[in-house]
Design a protein around this motif. Sequence first.
Motif, PDB file in Angstrom:
ATOM      1  N   LEU A   2      -2.602  24.912 -13.417  1.00  0.00           N
ATOM      2  CA  LEU A   2      -1.534  24.242 -12.625  1.00  0.00           C
ATOM      3  C   LEU A   2      -1.159  25.500 -11.735  1.00  0.00           C
ATOM      4  CD1 LEU A   2      -0.788  21.650 -10.752  1.00  0.00           C
ATOM      5  CD2 LEU A   2       1.500  21.561 -11.676  1.00  0.00           C
ATOM      6  N   ASN A   3      -1.474  25.386 -10.966  1.00  0.00           N
ATOM      7  CA  ASN A   3      -0.484  27.225  -9.439  1.00  0.00           C
ATOM      8  C   ASN A   3      -0.481  26.683  -8.343  1.00  0.00           C
ATOM      9  OD1 ASN A   3      -3.188  27.776 -11.729  1.00  0.00           O
ATOM     10  ND2 ASN A   3      -1.498  29.803 -11.329  1.00  0.00           N
ATOM     11  N   ALA A   4       0.669  27.207  -7.614  1.00  0.00           N
ATOM     12  CA  ALA A   4       0.495  27.584  -6.271  1.00  0.00           C
ATOM     13  C   ALA A   4       0.120  27.910  -5.147  1.00  0.00           C
ATOM     14  CB  ALA A   4       2.185  27.781  -6.147  1.00  0.00           C
ATOM     15  N   ILE A   5      -0.702  27.402  -4.694  1.00  0.00           N
ATOM     16  CA  ILE A   5      -1.701  28.038  -3.494  1.00  0.00           C
ATOM     17  C   ILE A   5      -1.337  28.876  -2.167  1.00  0.00           C
ATOM     18  CG2 ILE A   5      -4.398  27.480  -4.506  1.00  0.00           C
ATOM     19  CD1 ILE A   5      -3.987  25.221  -2.850  1.00  0.00           C
ATOM     20  N   ASN A   6       0.301  27.889  -2.155  1.00  0.00           N
ATOM     21  CA  ASN A   6       0.874  28.193  -0.552  1.00  0.00           C
ATOM     22  C   ASN A   6       2.246  27.563  -0.974  1.00  0.00           C
ATOM     23  OD1 ASN A   6       0.210  25.510   0.111  1.00  0.00           O
ATOM     24  ND2 ASN A   6      -1.660  26.545   0.958  1.00  0.00           N
ATOM     25  N   SER A   7       2.905  27.585   0.281  1.00  0.00           N
ATOM     26  CA  SER A   7       4.010  26.865  -0.100  1.00  0.00           C
ATOM     27  C   SER A   7       4.353  25.787   0.567  1.00  0.00           C
ATOM     28  CB  SER A   7       5.139  27.195   1.194  1.00  0.00           C
ATOM     29  OG  SER A   7       4.447  26.725   2.647  1.00  0.00           O
ATOM     30  N   GLY A   8       2.917  25.014   0.057  1.00  0.00           N
ATOM     31  CA  GLY A   8       2.684  23.487   0.153  1.00  0.00           C
ATOM     32  C   GLY A   8       1.909  22.814  -1.193  1.00  0.00           C
ATOM     33  N   ARG A   9       1.516  22.765  -1.631  1.00  0.00           N
ATOM     34  CA  ARG A   9       0.176  22.779  -1.870  1.00  0.00           C
ATOM     35  C   ARG A   9       0.300  23.670  -3.660  1.00  0.00           C
ATOM     36  NH1 ARG A   9      -5.475  22.959   1.339  1.00  0.00           N
ATOM     37  NH2 ARG A   9      -4.452  25.072   1.456  1.00  0.00           N
TER      38      ARG A   9
ATOM     39  N   VAL B 155       5.728  26.970  -9.629  1.00  0.00           N
ATOM     40  CA  VAL B 155       7.023  26.791  -9.168  1.00  0.00           C
ATOM     41  C   VAL B 155       6.090  27.529  -8.060  1.00  0.00           C
ATOM     42  CG1 VAL B 155       8.357  28.404  -8.431  1.00  0.00           C
ATOM     43  CG2 VAL B 155       8.127  27.711 -11.278  1.00  0.00           C
ATOM     44  N   ILE B 156       6.939  26.522  -6.804  1.00  0.00           N
ATOM     45  CA  ILE B 156       7.447  26.909  -5.541  1.00  0.00           C
ATOM     46  C   ILE B 156       8.852  26.622  -4.670  1.00  0.00           C
ATOM     47  CG2 ILE B 156       6.461  25.262  -3.268  1.00  0.00           C
ATOM     48  CD1 ILE B 156       4.125  24.219  -4.253  1.00  0.00           C
ATOM     49  N   THR B 157       9.360  27.806  -4.170  1.00  0.00           N
ATOM     50  CA  THR B 157      10.642  28.047  -3.477  1.00  0.00           C
ATOM     51  C   THR B 157      11.051  27.898  -5.307  1.00  0.00           C
ATOM     52  OG1 THR B 157      10.377  26.291  -2.372  1.00  0.00           O
ATOM     53  CG2 THR B 157       9.868  27.626  -1.499  1.00  0.00           C
ATOM     54  N   ASN B 158      12.369  26.865  -4.809  1.00  0.00           N
ATOM     55  CA  ASN B 158      13.029  26.507  -5.730  1.00  0.00           C
ATOM     56  C   ASN B 158      12.863  25.330  -6.707  1.00  0.00           C
ATOM     57  OD1 ASN B 158      15.020  28.420  -5.333  1.00  0.00           O
ATOM     58  ND2 ASN B 158      15.333  27.558  -3.952  1.00  0.00           N
TER      59      ASN B 158
END
Length: 404
Positions: free
Chosen positions: A176-183, A127-130
Amino acid sequence: MLEDSRLLRLPTETLYIIMEQLNINDRKNLSQTCRLLYRMTTKFRFGFVSPEWEAVNVGITNSNIIASNYRDGVWSNNIFYLVIFFKDQPICWSLNLDARPITWTRTIIVLESPDSYEPVRYCAAAVITNSMYIFGGENIETEELSNVLYKLDMTSFKMVKIESSATTAPRKMHSLNAINSGRLVMFGGRCLMNGEMYDTQHFAIYDINNRCWSNIKSNNIPYRRASHSTIVLDEKLYIYGGQQINSSSASTETQIHDDKDIHLYDVRQENWNKIIAPYPDGSRLSPTLTLPSDWIKTDGSKVGRRVHAAIFSMSQRIIILGGKERDNFRYENETNEGRPWELLKSLSLEERNWDHIRIKGLPQMGCVAVVGEYKSETKGIFVVGKVHNDDDLIMGWIKDSIDI
Protein backbone atom coordinates in the motif's frame (compact mmCIF):
# COMPACT_ATOMS: atom_id res chain seq x y z
CA MET A 1 46.25 12.74 -14.26
CA LEU A 2 48.50 14.11 -11.53
CA GLU A 3 47.37 14.77 -7.97
CA ASP A 4 48.30 18.49 -8.33
CA SER A 5 46.34 19.06 -11.55
CA ARG A 6 44.11 22.10 -11.85
CA LEU A 7 41.01 19.86 -11.76
CA LEU A 8 41.82 18.70 -8.25
CA ARG A 9 42.17 22.29 -7.07
CA LEU A 10 38.51 22.99 -7.81
CA PRO A 11 36.00 23.09 -4.93
CA THR A 12 34.24 19.82 -4.18
CA GLU A 13 30.86 21.27 -5.20
CA THR A 14 32.29 22.25 -8.60
CA LEU A 15 33.68 18.76 -9.16
CA TYR A 16 30.26 17.25 -8.47
CA ILE A 17 28.69 19.62 -11.02
CA ILE A 18 31.28 18.47 -13.57
CA MET A 19 30.47 14.84 -12.82
CA GLU A 20 26.79 15.48 -13.50
CA GLN A 21 27.72 16.40 -17.08
CA LEU A 22 29.72 13.20 -17.68
CA ASN A 23 28.36 9.85 -18.80
CA ILE A 24 29.00 6.73 -16.74
CA ASN A 25 32.05 5.62 -18.75
CA ASP A 26 33.72 9.02 -18.42
CA ARG A 27 33.11 8.97 -14.67
CA LYS A 28 34.68 5.51 -14.40
CA ASN A 29 37.71 6.68 -16.36
CA LEU A 30 37.97 9.76 -14.15
CA SER A 31 37.81 7.63 -11.02
CA GLN A 32 40.87 5.65 -12.12
CA THR A 33 43.14 8.69 -12.28
CA CYS A 34 43.74 9.19 -8.57
CA ARG A 35 42.46 8.19 -5.14
CA LEU A 36 40.62 11.46 -4.46
CA LEU A 37 38.64 11.35 -7.71
CA TYR A 38 37.91 7.65 -7.15
CA ARG A 39 36.39 8.50 -3.80
CA MET A 40 34.47 11.44 -5.22
CA THR A 41 32.97 9.45 -8.08
CA THR A 42 32.01 6.68 -5.67
CA LYS A 43 30.38 9.26 -3.39
CA PHE A 44 28.57 10.73 -6.39
CA ARG A 45 27.24 7.33 -7.50
CA PHE A 46 26.16 5.91 -4.15
CA GLY A 47 26.28 8.67 -1.56
CA PHE A 48 29.05 6.68 0.16
CA VAL A 49 32.75 6.06 -0.39
CA SER A 50 33.18 2.97 1.77
CA PRO A 51 29.94 2.05 3.59
CA GLU A 52 29.94 -0.15 6.67
CA TRP A 53 27.34 -1.53 9.08
CA GLU A 54 26.96 -0.22 12.63
CA ALA A 55 24.45 -2.04 14.81
CA VAL A 56 22.17 -0.08 17.12
CA ASN A 57 21.04 -1.78 20.30
CA VAL A 58 17.83 -0.33 21.67
CA GLY A 59 16.40 -2.04 24.72
CA ILE A 60 12.74 -2.85 24.16
CA THR A 61 10.19 -5.30 25.48
CA ASN A 62 8.22 -7.36 22.96
CA SER A 63 11.04 -6.94 20.42
CA ASN A 64 10.13 -10.32 18.95
CA ILE A 65 6.62 -9.01 18.19
CA ILE A 66 8.05 -5.97 16.43
CA ALA A 67 10.50 -8.14 14.49
CA SER A 68 7.70 -10.42 13.29
CA ASN A 69 5.64 -7.47 12.06
CA TYR A 70 8.29 -4.98 10.94
CA ARG A 71 7.12 -4.96 7.29
CA ASP A 72 3.71 -3.66 8.44
CA GLY A 73 5.32 -0.36 9.46
CA VAL A 74 5.83 2.88 7.54
CA TRP A 75 8.36 5.74 7.54
CA SER A 76 7.19 9.35 7.87
CA ASN A 77 9.35 12.40 8.60
CA ASN A 78 12.27 10.33 9.90
CA ILE A 79 10.01 8.32 12.23
CA PHE A 80 9.17 4.65 11.81
CA TYR A 81 5.59 3.90 12.87
CA LEU A 82 4.52 0.32 13.51
CA VAL A 83 1.00 -0.54 14.65
CA ILE A 84 0.68 -3.85 16.49
CA PHE A 85 -2.90 -5.15 16.69
CA PHE A 86 -3.34 -7.03 19.93
CA LYS A 87 -6.56 -8.89 20.69
CA ASP A 88 -8.15 -6.14 22.77
CA GLN A 89 -6.39 -2.97 21.67
CA PRO A 90 -3.82 -1.73 19.11
CA ILE A 91 -0.48 -0.25 20.12
CA CYS A 92 1.67 2.08 18.03
CA TRP A 93 5.44 1.74 18.37
CA SER A 94 7.48 4.62 16.93
CA LEU A 95 11.20 5.03 16.38
CA ASN A 96 12.41 8.62 15.98
CA LEU A 97 15.71 8.91 14.12
CA ASP A 98 16.07 12.57 15.09
CA ALA A 99 16.18 11.71 18.80
CA ARG A 100 19.45 10.91 20.53
CA PRO A 101 19.67 8.25 21.70
CA ILE A 102 17.27 6.52 19.31
CA THR A 103 14.53 4.89 21.35
CA TRP A 104 11.22 3.15 20.76
CA THR A 105 8.10 4.91 22.05
CA ARG A 106 4.95 2.97 22.91
CA THR A 107 1.59 4.72 22.47
CA ILE A 108 -1.85 3.25 23.18
CA ILE A 109 -4.24 3.82 20.27
CA VAL A 110 -7.74 5.07 21.08
CA LEU A 111 -10.44 3.27 19.09
CA GLU A 112 -13.37 5.39 17.96
CA SER A 113 -15.60 2.29 17.68
CA PRO A 114 -14.25 -0.57 19.83
CA ASP A 115 -17.15 -2.80 18.78
CA SER A 116 -15.97 -2.83 15.15
CA TYR A 117 -12.31 -3.48 16.02
CA GLU A 118 -10.63 -6.25 14.05
CA PRO A 119 -7.05 -7.22 15.07
CA VAL A 120 -4.88 -8.09 12.05
CA ARG A 121 -1.28 -8.83 11.05
CA TYR A 122 0.54 -8.95 7.68
CA CYS A 123 -1.28 -5.75 6.70
CA ALA A 124 0.10 -2.78 4.73
CA ALA A 125 0.29 0.90 5.64
CA ALA A 126 0.81 4.26 3.97
CA VAL A 127 0.87 7.88 5.17
CA ILE A 128 -0.88 10.93 3.74
CA THR A 129 -0.11 14.14 5.67
CA ASN A 130 -0.81 13.29 9.33
CA SER A 131 -2.89 10.16 8.74
CA MET A 132 -1.79 6.56 8.46
CA TYR A 133 -3.99 4.23 6.42
CA ILE A 134 -3.79 0.50 7.20
CA PHE A 135 -5.42 -2.02 4.91
CA GLY A 136 -6.05 -5.77 4.97
CA GLY A 137 -4.15 -8.50 6.74
CA GLU A 138 -4.89 -11.72 8.56
CA ASN A 139 -7.19 -11.75 11.59
CA ILE A 140 -5.02 -12.82 14.53
CA GLU A 141 -7.94 -14.61 16.20
CA THR A 142 -9.67 -16.41 13.33
CA GLU A 143 -6.68 -16.47 10.88
CA GLU A 144 -9.12 -15.41 8.18
CA LEU A 145 -8.07 -12.80 5.63
CA SER A 146 -9.46 -9.30 5.98
CA ASN A 147 -10.13 -6.20 3.88
CA VAL A 148 -10.48 -3.88 6.85
CA LEU A 149 -9.31 -0.29 6.33
CA TYR A 150 -8.22 1.82 9.30
CA LYS A 151 -7.29 5.49 9.52
CA LEU A 152 -4.94 6.50 12.34
CA ASP A 153 -4.50 10.15 13.28
CA MET A 154 -0.75 10.31 13.95
CA THR A 155 -1.14 13.38 16.15
CA SER A 156 -3.90 12.24 18.53
CA PHE A 157 -3.42 8.48 17.94
CA LYS A 158 -7.14 8.00 17.45
CA MET A 159 -8.12 5.26 15.05
CA VAL A 160 -11.29 4.85 13.04
CA LYS A 161 -12.45 1.99 10.86
CA ILE A 162 -13.43 3.31 7.42
CA GLU A 163 -16.49 1.93 5.68
CA SER A 164 -16.14 2.10 1.90
CA SER A 165 -18.88 2.19 -0.72
CA ALA A 166 -16.83 -0.24 -2.81
CA THR A 167 -14.02 -2.40 -1.48
CA THR A 168 -11.50 -4.97 -2.66
CA ALA A 169 -10.87 -8.61 -1.78
CA PRO A 170 -9.39 -9.61 1.60
CA ARG A 171 -5.65 -10.23 1.47
CA LYS A 172 -2.33 -10.21 3.31
CA MET A 173 1.35 -9.57 2.42
CA HIS A 174 0.35 -6.92 -0.15
CA SER A 175 1.63 -3.37 -0.63
CA LEU A 176 0.00 0.00 0.00
CA ASN A 177 1.47 3.34 -1.06
CA ALA A 178 0.37 6.98 -1.18
CA ILE A 179 0.62 8.26 -4.73
CA ASN A 180 -0.51 11.83 -4.00
CA SER A 181 -2.39 13.75 -1.31
CA GLY A 182 -5.69 12.04 -2.05
CA ARG A 183 -5.10 8.50 -3.27
CA LEU A 184 -3.62 5.19 -2.19
CA VAL A 185 -2.45 2.43 -4.49
CA MET A 186 -2.60 -1.26 -3.53
CA PHE A 187 -0.94 -4.13 -5.38
CA GLY A 188 -0.78 -7.92 -5.10
CA GLY A 189 -0.88 -9.95 -1.93
CA ARG A 190 -2.10 -13.38 -0.87
CA CYS A 191 -5.82 -14.10 -1.21
CA LEU A 192 -8.15 -17.03 -0.54
CA MET A 193 -10.65 -18.65 -2.90
CA ASN A 194 -12.62 -21.82 -2.25
CA GLY A 195 -10.36 -22.67 0.67
CA GLU A 196 -7.14 -22.33 -1.36
CA MET A 197 -4.49 -19.63 -1.09
CA TYR A 198 -3.19 -17.86 -4.18
CA ASP A 199 -1.03 -14.85 -4.91
CA THR A 200 -2.62 -12.13 -6.98
CA GLN A 201 -1.67 -9.35 -9.38
CA HIS A 202 -4.71 -7.35 -8.33
CA PHE A 203 -4.15 -3.60 -8.64
CA ALA A 204 -6.50 -1.02 -7.11
CA ILE A 205 -6.58 2.68 -6.22
CA TYR A 206 -8.39 4.11 -3.19
CA ASP A 207 -9.77 7.65 -3.17
CA ILE A 208 -9.66 8.90 0.42
CA ASN A 209 -12.20 11.65 -0.25
CA ASN A 210 -14.83 9.46 -1.93
CA ARG A 211 -13.96 6.44 0.24
CA CYS A 212 -14.06 4.15 -2.75
CA TRP A 213 -11.77 1.51 -4.31
CA SER A 214 -11.30 1.39 -8.10
CA ASN A 215 -9.98 -1.83 -9.62
CA ILE A 216 -7.50 -1.03 -12.41
CA LYS A 217 -7.41 -3.43 -15.36
CA SER A 218 -4.36 -3.70 -17.63
CA ASN A 219 -2.85 -6.21 -20.03
CA ASN A 220 0.74 -5.53 -18.99
CA ILE A 221 0.31 -5.58 -15.22
CA PRO A 222 3.19 -7.20 -13.22
CA TYR A 223 3.18 -10.90 -12.37
CA ARG A 224 1.24 -12.05 -9.31
CA ARG A 225 3.21 -11.83 -6.07
CA ALA A 226 3.21 -11.23 -2.31
CA SER A 227 5.77 -9.73 0.11
CA HIS A 228 7.17 -7.58 -2.69
CA SER A 229 8.94 -4.23 -2.30
CA THR A 230 7.49 -0.91 -3.49
CA ILE A 231 8.34 2.77 -3.62
CA VAL A 232 6.63 5.85 -5.10
CA LEU A 233 8.74 8.53 -6.80
CA ASP A 234 7.25 11.46 -8.69
CA GLU A 235 3.82 9.76 -8.85
CA LYS A 236 5.33 6.56 -10.24
CA LEU A 237 4.92 3.28 -8.38
CA TYR A 238 7.94 0.93 -8.59
CA ILE A 239 7.51 -2.78 -7.77
CA TYR A 240 10.36 -5.24 -7.21
CA GLY A 241 10.69 -8.86 -6.12
CA GLY A 242 8.37 -10.81 -3.86
CA GLN A 243 7.28 -14.42 -3.63
CA GLN A 244 4.53 -16.64 -4.97
CA ILE A 245 2.85 -19.93 -4.14
CA ASN A 246 4.00 -22.83 -6.28
CA SER A 247 0.45 -24.11 -6.75
CA SER A 248 -3.05 -23.31 -5.54
CA SER A 249 -2.78 -25.62 -2.52
CA ALA A 250 -2.58 -23.80 0.80
CA SER A 251 -0.14 -26.42 2.09
CA THR A 252 2.48 -25.90 -0.62
CA GLU A 253 5.61 -23.90 0.01
CA THR A 254 6.27 -20.49 -1.48
CA GLN A 255 9.18 -19.51 -3.63
CA ILE A 256 10.92 -16.23 -4.31
CA HIS A 257 9.73 -14.78 -7.58
CA ASP A 258 11.69 -15.38 -10.79
CA ASP A 259 11.13 -11.75 -11.77
CA LYS A 260 14.30 -9.69 -11.35
CA ASP A 261 12.92 -6.75 -13.33
CA ILE A 262 11.28 -3.63 -11.89
CA HIS A 263 7.75 -2.68 -12.89
CA LEU A 264 6.49 0.89 -12.71
CA TYR A 265 3.05 2.41 -12.93
CA ASP A 266 2.88 6.02 -14.11
CA VAL A 267 -0.08 7.58 -12.32
CA ARG A 268 -0.29 10.54 -14.69
CA GLN A 269 -0.10 8.44 -17.86
CA GLU A 270 -2.10 5.57 -16.32
CA ASN A 271 0.12 2.90 -17.84
CA TRP A 272 2.67 0.25 -16.86
CA ASN A 273 6.31 -0.04 -17.92
CA LYS A 274 8.89 -2.72 -17.23
CA ILE A 275 12.53 -1.90 -16.46
CA ILE A 276 14.44 -4.90 -17.82
CA ALA A 277 17.37 -6.05 -15.68
CA PRO A 278 20.70 -6.79 -17.41
CA TYR A 279 21.79 -10.29 -18.41
CA PRO A 280 23.74 -12.27 -15.77
CA ASP A 281 27.01 -11.01 -17.28
CA GLY A 282 25.80 -7.43 -16.83
CA SER A 283 25.29 -6.72 -20.50
CA ARG A 284 22.41 -4.79 -21.97
CA LEU A 285 19.85 -6.56 -24.13
CA SER A 286 20.83 -6.76 -27.78
CA PRO A 287 20.16 -3.48 -29.61
CA THR A 288 18.78 -5.50 -32.53
CA LEU A 289 16.18 -7.14 -30.31
CA THR A 290 12.77 -5.60 -30.79
CA LEU A 291 11.05 -5.02 -27.46
CA PRO A 292 7.57 -3.79 -26.60
CA SER A 293 7.36 -0.01 -26.36
CA ASP A 294 6.66 -0.20 -22.61
CA TRP A 295 9.93 -2.07 -21.84
CA ILE A 296 13.00 -0.10 -20.75
CA LYS A 297 16.48 -1.60 -21.22
CA THR A 298 19.21 -1.28 -18.59
CA ASP A 299 22.82 -2.43 -18.30
CA GLY A 300 25.41 -2.76 -15.57
CA SER A 301 25.65 -5.24 -12.71
CA LYS A 302 23.26 -8.10 -11.99
CA VAL A 303 20.18 -7.39 -9.90
CA GLY A 304 19.04 -10.72 -8.44
CA ARG A 305 15.63 -11.98 -7.33
CA ARG A 306 14.79 -11.13 -3.74
CA VAL A 307 11.96 -11.14 -1.25
CA HIS A 308 11.65 -8.90 1.84
CA ALA A 309 14.22 -6.48 0.40
CA ALA A 310 14.25 -2.80 1.29
CA ILE A 311 13.65 -0.39 -1.60
CA PHE A 312 14.15 3.37 -1.29
CA SER A 313 15.69 6.35 -3.10
CA MET A 314 19.06 7.97 -2.53
CA SER A 315 21.19 10.30 -4.65
CA GLN A 316 18.54 10.25 -7.41
CA ARG A 317 18.72 6.48 -7.61
CA ILE A 318 16.56 3.52 -6.64
CA ILE A 319 18.30 1.38 -4.02
CA ILE A 320 17.65 -2.31 -3.28
CA LEU A 321 19.09 -3.61 -0.04
CA GLY A 322 18.98 -6.87 1.92
CA GLY A 323 16.27 -9.48 1.64
CA LYS A 324 16.49 -13.15 0.78
CA GLU A 325 17.66 -14.18 -2.68
CA ARG A 326 15.88 -16.88 -4.68
CA ASP A 327 18.99 -19.02 -5.20
CA ASN A 328 20.41 -18.37 -1.74
CA PHE A 329 22.54 -15.60 -3.26
CA ARG A 330 24.49 -17.99 -5.52
CA TYR A 331 23.01 -16.05 -8.43
CA GLU A 332 24.49 -12.83 -7.08
CA ASN A 333 27.99 -14.05 -6.27
CA GLU A 334 29.58 -11.41 -8.49
CA THR A 335 32.93 -11.32 -6.76
CA ASN A 336 35.29 -13.80 -5.20
CA GLU A 337 34.93 -12.12 -1.82
CA GLY A 338 31.77 -13.97 -0.79
CA ARG A 339 28.94 -12.51 1.31
CA PRO A 340 26.95 -11.32 -1.74
CA TRP A 341 24.08 -10.12 0.53
CA GLU A 342 26.34 -7.20 1.47
CA LEU A 343 25.92 -5.73 -2.03
CA LEU A 344 23.70 -2.65 -2.22
CA LYS A 345 22.08 -2.48 -5.67
CA SER A 346 21.68 0.95 -7.27
CA LEU A 347 19.66 1.87 -10.36
CA SER A 348 20.18 5.22 -12.08
CA LEU A 349 16.89 5.96 -13.83
CA GLU A 350 18.55 8.63 -15.96
CA GLU A 351 21.46 6.49 -17.16
CA ARG A 352 19.46 3.23 -17.08
CA ASN A 353 22.39 1.55 -15.40
CA TRP A 354 22.67 -0.84 -12.43
CA ASP A 355 25.65 -0.63 -10.10
CA HIS A 356 26.56 -2.03 -6.70
CA ILE A 357 28.69 -1.25 -3.69
CA ARG A 358 29.62 -3.52 -0.80
CA ILE A 359 28.46 -2.70 2.74
CA LYS A 360 31.03 -4.17 5.06
CA GLY A 361 29.52 -6.28 7.85
CA LEU A 362 25.87 -6.04 6.72
CA PRO A 363 23.85 -8.93 8.25
CA GLN A 364 21.90 -11.24 5.98
CA MET A 365 18.34 -10.14 6.71
CA GLY A 366 15.00 -8.97 5.40
CA CYS A 367 14.57 -5.27 6.11
CA VAL A 368 13.05 -1.87 5.53
CA ALA A 369 15.26 1.20 5.34
CA VAL A 370 15.28 4.98 5.06
CA VAL A 371 17.89 7.66 4.43
CA GLY A 372 18.46 9.70 7.59
CA GLU A 373 20.98 11.86 9.38
CA TYR A 374 23.54 9.56 10.93
CA LYS A 375 25.23 12.51 12.57
CA SER A 376 25.14 16.26 12.07
CA GLU A 377 25.06 17.02 8.32
CA THR A 378 26.10 13.45 7.50
CA LYS A 379 23.65 11.13 5.77
CA GLY A 380 23.32 7.44 6.45
CA ILE A 381 20.82 4.64 5.89
CA PHE A 382 18.88 3.37 8.88
CA VAL A 383 17.75 -0.25 8.66
CA VAL A 384 15.12 -2.22 10.62
CA GLY A 385 14.70 -5.92 9.97
CA LYS A 386 15.17 -9.53 11.04
CA VAL A 387 16.96 -12.69 10.04
CA HIS A 388 14.68 -15.07 8.18
CA ASN A 389 13.09 -17.72 10.42
CA ASP A 390 14.32 -15.82 13.48
CA ASP A 391 12.49 -13.42 15.79
CA ASP A 392 15.45 -11.22 16.71
CA LEU A 393 15.02 -7.57 15.79
CA ILE A 394 18.00 -6.04 13.96
CA MET A 395 18.58 -2.30 13.69
CA GLY A 396 21.51 -0.23 12.62
CA TRP A 397 23.10 2.43 10.43
CA ILE A 398 24.87 2.08 7.14
CA LYS A 399 27.49 4.79 7.49
CA ASP A 400 30.51 5.93 5.55
CA SER A 401 33.85 4.85 6.95
CA ILE A 402 35.76 7.40 4.84
CA ASP A 403 35.23 11.16 4.70
CA ILE A 404 36.35 13.23 1.75
